[in-house]
Design an enzyme around this catalytic site. Structure first.
Site, PDB file in Angstrom:
ATOM      1  N   CYS A  92     -19.537  -6.622   3.307  1.00  0.00           N
ATOM      2  CA  CYS A  92     -18.876  -5.383   3.726  1.00  0.00           C
ATOM      3  C   CYS A  92     -17.569  -5.302   2.941  1.00  0.00           C
ATOM      4  O   CYS A  92     -16.976  -6.340   2.623  1.00  0.00           O
ATOM      5  CB  CYS A  92     -18.592  -5.431   5.227  1.00  0.00           C
ATOM      6  SG  CYS A  92     -17.735  -3.951   5.827  1.00  0.00           S
TER       7      CYS A  92
ATOM      8  N   CYS B 160     -19.637   1.402   8.326  1.00  0.00           N
ATOM      9  CA  CYS B 160     -18.917   0.728   9.401  1.00  0.00           C
ATOM     10  C   CYS B 160     -17.724   1.638   9.650  1.00  0.00           C
ATOM     11  O   CYS B 160     -16.864   1.785   8.768  1.00  0.00           O
ATOM     12  CB  CYS B 160     -18.486  -0.662   8.940  1.00  0.00           C
ATOM     13  SG  CYS B 160     -17.340  -1.468  10.082  1.00  0.00           S
TER      14      CYS B 160
ATOM     15  N   CYS C  33       0.123   5.008   6.945  1.00  0.00           N
ATOM     16  CA  CYS C  33      -0.533   4.804   8.242  1.00  0.00           C
ATOM     17  C   CYS C  33       0.454   4.105   9.209  1.00  0.00           C
ATOM     18  O   CYS C  33       0.888   2.976   8.937  1.00  0.00           O
ATOM     19  CB  CYS C  33      -1.804   3.975   8.068  1.00  0.00           C
ATOM     20  SG  CYS C  33      -2.841   4.603   6.720  1.00  0.00           S
TER      21      CYS C  33
ATOM     22  N   CYS D  85     -16.445  -9.589   5.225  1.00  0.00           N
ATOM     23  CA  CYS D  85     -15.850  -8.271   4.966  1.00  0.00           C
ATOM     24  C   CYS D  85     -14.569  -8.428   4.157  1.00  0.00           C
ATOM     25  O   CYS D  85     -13.671  -9.175   4.547  1.00  0.00           O
ATOM     26  CB  CYS D  85     -15.561  -7.594   6.300  1.00  0.00           C
ATOM     27  SG  CYS D  85     -14.788  -5.982   6.095  1.00  0.00           S
TER      28      CYS D  85
ATOM     29  N   CYS E   8       0.830  -1.207   0.000  1.00  0.00           N
ATOM     30  CA  CYS E   8       0.000   0.000   0.000  1.00  0.00           C
ATOM     31  C   CYS E   8       0.870   1.266   0.000  1.00  0.00           C
ATOM     32  O   CYS E   8       1.853   1.345   0.731  1.00  0.00           O
ATOM     33  CB  CYS E   8      -0.916  -0.008   1.225  1.00  0.00           C
ATOM     34  SG  CYS E   8      -2.062   1.383   1.220  1.00  0.00           S
TER      35      CYS E   8
ATOM     36  N   CYS F 209       0.195   0.383  10.324  1.00  0.00           N
ATOM     37  CA  CYS F 209      -0.241  -0.643   9.378  1.00  0.00           C
ATOM     38  C   CYS F 209       0.879  -1.507   8.796  1.00  0.00           C
ATOM     39  O   CYS F 209       1.814  -0.993   8.164  1.00  0.00           O
ATOM     40  CB  CYS F 209      -1.035  -0.007   8.238  1.00  0.00           C
ATOM     41  SG  CYS F 209      -1.775  -1.280   7.180  1.00  0.00           S
TER      42      CYS F 209
ATOM     43  N   ARG G 114     -18.128  -3.064  17.638  1.00  0.00           N
ATOM     44  CA  ARG G 114     -17.327  -4.278  17.393  1.00  0.00           C
ATOM     45  C   ARG G 114     -16.009  -4.264  18.154  1.00  0.00           C
ATOM     46  O   ARG G 114     -15.211  -3.336  18.025  1.00  0.00           O
ATOM     47  CB  ARG G 114     -17.054  -4.467  15.898  1.00  0.00           C
ATOM     48  CG  ARG G 114     -16.344  -5.797  15.648  1.00  0.00           C
ATOM     49  CD  ARG G 114     -16.178  -6.137  14.177  1.00  0.00           C
ATOM     50  NE  ARG G 114     -17.436  -6.098  13.490  1.00  0.00           N
ATOM     51  CZ  ARG G 114     -17.638  -5.464  12.338  1.00  0.00           C
ATOM     52  NH1 ARG G 114     -16.640  -4.859  11.749  1.00  0.00           N
ATOM     53  NH2 ARG G 114     -18.819  -5.459  11.776  1.00  0.00           N
TER      54      ARG G 114
END
Ligand code: SAM
Ligand code: DTB
Ligand code: SF4
Length: 342
Positions: free
Chosen positions: A129, A189, A58, A98, A54, A61, A261
């Protein structure tokens, strides 16, 4: 009087965090029981349909290409692999599937492939999702047309701490994507991560921002940072577990109807800590041995924990392979409107 509010001040949220622990839990549990069956937990399974590589930065991550975490960049999974994982998740009892991709945002050429995955998973009778990064209005509409039920896009942290964690996109970009998703009528979400070195006031700020969105997200994932070697946040001081429970309790009080969650970080939590989180108002988990790239408790362990706590997994009354999904049907089963927009 309705307890659904969108005008929480930061001080009011902070005051919740500062209650004596028992007072906070009692209040959260009362809100929980007023809106939900306290012994039913919704279970979703995650699949990384596009792992690693990616371009974003972040700091938490493992999938950011710029950090050396050992996660290898892979291509988008083929449709039949996704269907196989979804079948297994359904057989294990998950009702929502998801699909996550390590993208800044999807390329237009990827969308038809993801749309085919969404249609196939829906055809298995599961809720769908996806979490694919930032979306334009057109992209959100394309996913909605394919039958996507939920889009996951987290605020991650308070606006004032955000720049310490992510430099490659703005907080406002996240709000814009959520707006695009809401406009289509899809459910959102949206939650964040705690344990990244933020202050209590910033944890309150994350929850305040979520609760003051135009609609409360229908699902609110509260992730506890999974520290991955090679990411800038590896080595962050661990959050007091009671502070994590307080975060869940405050989320429940602020967003009474939403599914809260208990998300990433469960593999490092004791059964007792998870039980406290369920009491505080968590009523949803990720289910299956893996999150996206990191571990999660195995299915047998979760089934055992549910049995020990007298918890039942939420069911969808949908015959397999019919292609029709009625999320509202949960109202029949539980007697409460668990997924109603607020
Ligand atoms: N790339 C897309 C995006 O960022 O929106 C979708 C996938 S991304 C992995 C989804 C969410 O996973 C992030 O917003 C973050 O809240 C959560 N996450 C990622 N790494 C995590 C970690 N190490 N610990 C806890 N949560 C994490
Ligand atoms: C969310 O809030 N948590 C999930 C899901 N949405 C996509 C992701 C957790 C990822 C944890 C780190 C990993 O497994 O790579
Ligand atoms: Fe990329 Fe999403 Fe990870 Fe950020 S959280 S680096 S956008 S995969």
């Amino acid at each position: 009087m309705s307890d659904i509010r969108h005008d929480w001040s930061r001080d009011e949220v902070l005051a919740l965090f500062e209650l004596p622990f028992a007072d906070l839990l009692q209040r959260a549990h009362a809100v929980h029981r007023a809106h939900h069956d306290a012994n039913t937990v919704q279970v979703s399974t995650l699949l990384s349909i596009k792992t690693g590589g990616c371009p974003e930065d972040c700091a938490y991550c493992p999938q950011a290409a710029r950090y050396s975490t050992g996660v290898k960049a892979e291509k988008l999974l083929p449709l039949d692999t996704v269907i196989e994982h979804a079948r297994q998740a359904r057989a294990a009892g998950a009702t929502r599937f998801c699909m996550g991709a390590a993208w800044r945002s999807p390329k237009d050429r990827d969308l038809p492939k993801v749309a085919a995955m969404i249609r196939a998973v829906r055809g298995l009778g599961m809720e769908t999702c996806a979490t694919l990064g930032m979306l334009s209005e057109e992209q959100a509409e394309a996913l909605h047309s394919a039958g996507l039920d939920y889009y996951n896009h987290n605020l991650d942290t308070a606006p004032e701490f955000y720049g310490d964690v992510i430099g490659t996109r703005e907080f406002q970009d996240r709000l814009d994507t959520l707006e695009h998703v809401r406009k289509t009528g899809m459910k959102t979400c949206c939650g964040g991560i705690v344990g990244m070195g933020e202050t209590r006031e910033q944890r309150a700020g994350l929850l305040q921002t979520l609760a003051c969105l135009p609609e409360h997200p229908q699902s609110v994932p509260v992730n506890r940072l999974v520290q991955v070697e090679g990411t800038p946040l590896a080595g962050t001081a661990l959050l007091d577990p009671f502070e994590f429970v307080r975060t869940i309790a405050a989320a429940r009080i602020l967003m009474p109807v939403s599914m809260v969650r208990l998300s990433a970080g469960r593999a490092e939590m004791s059964d007792e800590l998870q039980a406290l989180c369920f009491f505080a108002g968590a009523n949803s988990i990720f289910y299956g041995e893996k999150l996206l790239t990191t571990g999660n408790p195995d299915v047998a362990a979760d089934q055992k924990l549910f049995r020990r706590l007298g918890i039942v997994a939420m069911q969808l009354d949908v015959p397999a392979e019919t292609g029709t999904v009625h999320t509202d049907i949960m109202e029949h089963r539980t007697g409460v409107a668990v997924e109603t927009a607020v």
